[in-house]
Design an enzyme around this catalytic site. Structure first.
Site, PDB file in Angstrom:
ATOM      1  N   GLY A  26       6.368   6.649   7.634  1.00  0.00           N
ATOM      2  CA  GLY A  26       4.993   6.746   8.138  1.00  0.00           C
ATOM      3  C   GLY A  26       4.804   5.874   9.358  1.00  0.00           C
ATOM      4  N   GLY A  81       4.075   1.751   3.815  1.00  0.00           N
ATOM      5  CA  GLY A  81       2.629   1.954   3.884  1.00  0.00           C
ATOM      6  C   GLY A  81       2.136   2.666   2.634  1.00  0.00           C
ATOM      7  N   ALA A  82       0.864   3.033   2.649  1.00  0.00           N
ATOM      8  CA  ALA A  82       0.273   3.765   1.517  1.00  0.00           C
ATOM      9  C   ALA A  82      -0.901   4.582   2.035  1.00  0.00           C
ATOM     10  CB  ALA A  82      -0.203   2.786   0.449  1.00  0.00           C
ATOM     11  N   GLY A  94       2.784   9.520  -0.680  1.00  0.00           N
ATOM     12  CA  GLY A  94       3.430  10.825  -0.749  1.00  0.00           C
ATOM     13  C   GLY A  94       2.709  11.938  -0.024  1.00  0.00           C
ATOM     14  N   GLY A  96       3.483  12.670   2.690  1.00  0.00           N
ATOM     15  CA  GLY A  96       4.660  13.340   3.254  1.00  0.00           C
ATOM     16  C   GLY A  96       5.470  13.998   2.147  1.00  0.00           C
ATOM     17  N   GLU A 102      10.788   7.092  -2.187  1.00  0.00           N
ATOM     18  CA  GLU A 102       9.855   5.963  -2.072  1.00  0.00           C
ATOM     19  C   GLU A 102       9.629   5.306  -3.438  1.00  0.00           C
ATOM     20  OE1 GLU A 102       7.284   7.401   1.831  1.00  0.00           O
ATOM     21  OE2 GLU A 102       6.410   7.695  -0.140  1.00  0.00           O
TER      22      GLU A 102
HETATM   23  C1  5RP Z   1       4.510   8.631   3.017  1.00  0.00           C
HETATM   24  C2  5RP Z   1       3.585   7.509   2.703  1.00  0.00           C
HETATM   25  C3  5RP Z   1       3.063   6.703   3.863  1.00  0.00           C
HETATM   26  O1  5RP Z   1       3.435   5.384   3.666  1.00  0.00           O
HETATM   27  C4  5RP Z   1       1.573   6.847   3.917  1.00  0.00           C
HETATM   28  O2  5RP Z   1       1.264   8.219   4.127  1.00  0.00           O
HETATM   29  C5  5RP Z   1       0.947   5.982   5.010  1.00  0.00           C
HETATM   30  O3  5RP Z   1       1.272   6.466   6.271  1.00  0.00           O
HETATM   31  P1  5RP Z   1       0.751   5.747   7.598  1.00  0.00           P
HETATM   32  O4  5RP Z   1       1.405   4.401   7.665  1.00  0.00           O
HETATM   33  O5  5RP Z   1       1.201   6.677   8.694  1.00  0.00           O
HETATM   34  O6  5RP Z   1      -0.752   5.643   7.523  1.00  0.00           O
HETATM   35  O7  5RP Z   1       3.272   7.235   1.574  1.00  0.00           O
HETATM   36  O8  5RP Z   1       4.925   9.263   1.824  1.00  0.00           O
END
Ligand code: 5RP
Length: 224
Positions: A26, A81-82, A94, A96, A102
């Protein structure tokens, strides 16, 4: 510098010589990869495990040494990240297609540190996003029917061009579901862990050691 960069740089300071470091996926995780690569250029000796192909590509481009998860006997620190972070530091992840790796890294790492800007803080999991549930392709209809019976709503995820179902990095389909408010994060986690055919799901319950949040340049550290 934006808030995502700030938390990523702060997390990179937790990395010590000799560590095996899990790399998230992410935009925030990408800033962490860059910050870690900078520390490596300054003499830090580490190896890394990527949670996704895209993170592996980014890490390799930044010059980080990558090892395969299957070859690793331990992970010292995993930084990612989350999508949502609850007051008890349960996460939703998730959005993605990489949540199986993860979850493996979050579980097996000695320490799991989450980096995010303030927009990710929620009062309950599922507030802003649907809950992604990776299912065995052969079981998706059975699992969906069971979840609907339990009061959930939602459907199978389609690919970006909406002309086929989405397939994750681990070969699963994804059910994107919403649950009634009476399903709190523990109940949801227990429920989804117990359904045959569910490969993995986006609720990261009891896995986080530390969350680093930034709000307009101000850092806050939350310990589990
Ligand atoms: C991917 C995730 C990412 O960590 C989450 O979507 C956060 O993304 P970003 O840092 O672009 O805001 O869980 O599976």
């Amino acid at each position: 510098m934006n808030d995502k960069q700030l938390v990523a740089i702060e997390a990179s300071q937790l990395v010590q010589d000799g560590m095996v470091v899990g790399l998230g996926t992410g935009s925030t995780a990408n800033f962490f990869i860059e910050a870690l690569a900078q520390r490596q250029q300054q003499g830090l000796n580490i190896s890394t495990i990527a949670s996704s192909t895209i993170s592996a590509i980014k890490a390799a481009a930044c010059g980080l040494t990558l090892i395969d998860f299957a070859q690793a006997s331990h992970v010292d620190l995993y930084v990612d990240g989350a999508d949502e972070i609850s007051p008890h530091l349960t996460l939703l992840k998730g959005r993605g297609q990489d949540l199986v790796m993860e979850k493996l890294l979050a579980h097996y790492a000695k320490s799991f540190v989450v980096v995010a800007d303030k927009s990710k803080l929620v009062s309950r999991i599922g507030e802003n996003f649907v809950i992604p549930i990776e299912v065995m392709p052969s079981a998706w209809k059975m699992v969906k029917a069971q979840l609907l019976e339990l009061g959930a709503t939602g459907d199978i995820r389609l690919n970006a061009s909406q002309d086929n179902v989405a397939v994750t990095a681990s070969g699963s389909y994804v059910l994107d579901m919403r649950f009634p408010i009476q399903y709190d994060e523990k109940r949801l986690n227990d429920l989804l862990n117990a359904i045959p055919g569910v490969v993995e799901h986006g609720i990261f319950y009891g896995l986080t050691q530390q969350v680093i949040i930034a709000d307009q340049g101000k850092l806050e550290i939350k310990q589990a």
